[in-house]
Design an enzyme around this catalytic site. Structure first.
Site, short mmCIF file in Angstrom:
data_model
loop_
_atom_site.label_atom_id
_atom_site.label_comp_id
_atom_site.label_asym_id
_atom_site.label_seq_id
_atom_site.Cartn_x
_atom_site.Cartn_y
_atom_site.Cartn_z
N CYS A 93 -35.33 -2.38 10.64
CA CYS A 93 -34.95 -1.05 11.31
C CYS A 93 -34.53 -0.47 11.87
O CYS A 93 -34.47 0.16 13.02
CB CYS A 93 -33.42 -0.61 10.63
SG CYS A 93 -32.84 -1.48 8.78
N CYS A 111 2.65 2.70 -3.80
CA CYS A 111 1.94 4.51 -4.30
C CYS A 111 1.26 5.76 -3.28
O CYS A 111 1.08 6.01 -3.50
CB CYS A 111 0.72 3.66 -4.49
SG CYS A 111 0.51 2.46 -5.86
N HIS A 112 0.87 4.67 -1.91
CA HIS A 112 0.02 6.18 -1.02
C HIS A 112 0.66 6.78 -0.05
O HIS A 112 0.56 7.40 0.09
CB HIS A 112 -1.10 5.31 -0.55
CG HIS A 112 -2.23 4.57 -1.53
ND1 HIS A 112 -3.02 5.58 -2.11
CD2 HIS A 112 -2.27 3.15 -1.75
CE1 HIS A 112 -3.63 4.98 -2.53
NE2 HIS A 112 -3.33 3.60 -2.57
N CYS A 126 -28.31 -8.30 13.07
CA CYS A 126 -29.63 -7.58 13.42
C CYS A 126 -30.43 -8.40 11.84
O CYS A 126 -31.31 -8.57 12.99
CB CYS A 126 -29.45 -5.74 12.86
SG CYS A 126 -29.08 -5.12 14.16
N CYS A 136 -7.46 -1.80 -5.22
CA CYS A 136 -6.47 -2.03 -4.99
C CYS A 136 -5.61 -3.52 -4.63
O CYS A 136 -4.61 -3.37 -5.44
CB CYS A 136 -5.69 -0.76 -3.64
SG CYS A 136 -5.58 0.10 -4.09
N CYS A 157 -36.79 -0.80 15.75
CA CYS A 157 -35.69 -0.07 16.45
C CYS A 157 -34.86 1.18 17.04
O CYS A 157 -34.53 1.95 17.88
CB CYS A 157 -34.81 -1.60 17.33
SG CYS A 157 -35.42 -3.11 16.81
N HIS A 158 -34.09 1.00 15.62
CA HIS A 158 -33.20 2.46 15.66
C HIS A 158 -34.05 3.88 15.83
O HIS A 158 -33.37 4.45 16.05
CB HIS A 158 -32.32 1.65 14.75
CG HIS A 158 -31.44 0.71 15.36
ND1 HIS A 158 -30.68 0.41 16.50
CD2 HIS A 158 -31.78 -0.42 14.67
CE1 HIS A 158 -30.46 -0.66 16.70
NE2 HIS A 158 -30.85 -1.14 15.41
N CYS A 187 1.09 -1.21 -0.15
CA CYS A 187 0.26 -0.04 -0.45
C CYS A 187 1.04 1.37 -0.52
O CYS A 187 0.78 2.30 -0.25
CB CYS A 187 -0.84 -0.15 1.38
SG CYS A 187 -1.61 -1.12 1.92
#
Lengths: 108, 293
Positions: B209, B110-111, B254, B145, B212-213, B107
């Site tokens: 979802c 390049c980075h 969940c 990548c 509950c949330h 990595c």
């Protein structure tokens, strides 16, 4: 995770007689031996069973670990440092592997 | 809307209690959004864990999962040494500079330095990709990548290597506000798809979802305190898992709990849901790698 890797935090410097805090953490699955795998057979126990800390060759902390302890065990303890020296931390695995880590401290 | 008020009050109560107990050093910087003092901070970096929602947002307040957890769990996260997720971050650091694959590159080749090049990346995820014509979560970006530039084997979604890398990259954005760009490409279509999923009841328990949330956050579901389901801390070290886990693992958990047949990690459905849920947490500080119950 493949290989256990310890992390240790010891202050670099301290005054003589000062109480310092030492923190340690090691990556380990702490497999209890109570669980069953997908094939229905029990997964053999594999835990860190002993943790010790030595300061200049003298044992200052020791503990035995039991199977109910969570993965990646963390220990924090306080100690009064009399002099400069080296800490040696040792974790003993059920499979016989021993993981060690050393840390220096300079006391003024 | 008597109901909403109750929820809000209980959340506020929790916040005050949690902060009082934490004894966070008295920083006088005031959080403009909520008028609150003493924001939680890690290594001197402040975290915005609660803010007033912008107009048109389904919630009145946007509150990070951090605020719903106990003092002990919060304390684990607020100290980088005691946060077990850093075991993975360290592995990520090793992998960052290890050359792999046919191109013989790492990595780093390049980075460069991860602290410079990856700053702010996590805050904008998932990000529209013009060549793939879809939004890409961090995991997909990393594997892109690996495949195209390094000529290496892609990592599995929930592997320790992948979690280490997403945690390391995410950490570089810690403290920065979540900010997903919905204007790029076709992002709005994915946002709408995610929104539809968020409000669709599913499984034997017939829950969405939102049930509950959105409707019940701040209340207990048996022994567990329901959060808003914010995504700003992922990948997260979950004490129940005893390891770091991806956002899609949490989505799957969940869905399993409402007894629905879960989608696969990295599937279009979960990516759409990630776009939508990330947007719901806009403005919250990135907390990667967070610690939760």
């Amino acid at each position: 995770m493949a290989k256990s890797k310890p992390r240790v935090k010891v202050p670099k410097k301290a005054k003589a007689g000062e109480v310092i805090t030492i923190k340690t953490l090691i990556s380990h699955t702490m497999e209890s031996g109570q669980r069953k795998g997908k094939d229905g057979k029990p997964i053999p126990r594999k835990i860190i069973n002993t943790f010790t800390c030595e300061f200049n060759g003298q044992k200052v902390f020791e503990t035995n670990l039991e199977p109910a302890i969570s993965a990646n065990p963390y220990f924090e303890f306080n100690m009064k440092v009399p002099e400069s020296g080296t800490f040696v931390f040792t974790w003993v695995d059920d499979d016989g592997s021993v993981y060690t880590k050393e840390e220096e401290i300079s006391v003024e | 809307m008597a109901f909403t008020t109750t929820v809000k009050r209980s959340v506020v109560g929790g916040v005050a209690l949690a902060l009082a107990g934490l004894g966070i050093s008295a920083s006088l910087a005031q959080d403009e959004e909520s008028g609150r003092t003493n924001l939680p901070s890690i290594e001197g970096e402040k975290l915005l864990t609660r803010l007033k929602s912008p107009q048109g947002h389904p919630l009145k307040w946007v509150v990070s999962g951090f605020e719903f957890r106990t003092r002990d769990t919060q304390a684990l996260q607020l100290d980088d040494f005691s946060n077990p997720a850093f075991l993975w971050v360290e592995r990520g650091e090793e992998a960052w500079s290890t050359a792999e694959g046919e191109a013989g590159k790492s990595c780093e080749s390049c980075h460069g330095d991860v602290e410079d090049s990856m700053k702010g990346v996590r805050a904008k995820m998932p990000k529209w990709s013009t060549d793939k014509n879809r939004p890409m979560p961090l995991e997909d970006k990393i594997n892109q990548c690996r495949k195209e530039r390094m000529g290496a084997e892609p990592w599995k979604w929930e592997s320790d290597q992948m979690l280490g890398m997403t945690a390391l990259i995410g950490l570089q954005s810690r403290g920065m506000p979540v900010n997903v760009n919905l204007e790029a490409g076709d992002m709005m279509a994915w946002w709408e798809r995610g929104q539809k999923l968020y409000y669709t009841r599913m499984g034997q328990l017939d829950l969405a979802c939102a049930n509950c949330h959105e409707d019940n956050n701040g209340k207990y579901i048996r022994a567990d305190l329901l959060s808003q389901g914010q995504t700003n801390g992922f990948p997260t070290y979950r004490l129940k898992w005893q390891k770091l886990g991806s956002l899609h693992r949490r989505f799957k958990g969940c869905m399993d709990q409402v007894r629905a047949k879960a989608y696969k990690r990295g599937s279009d459905e979960f990516v759409a849901l990630e776009v939508y849920t990330a947007w719901r947490g806009s403005g919250l500080s990135v907390e990667t790698p967070a610690v939760r119950q």
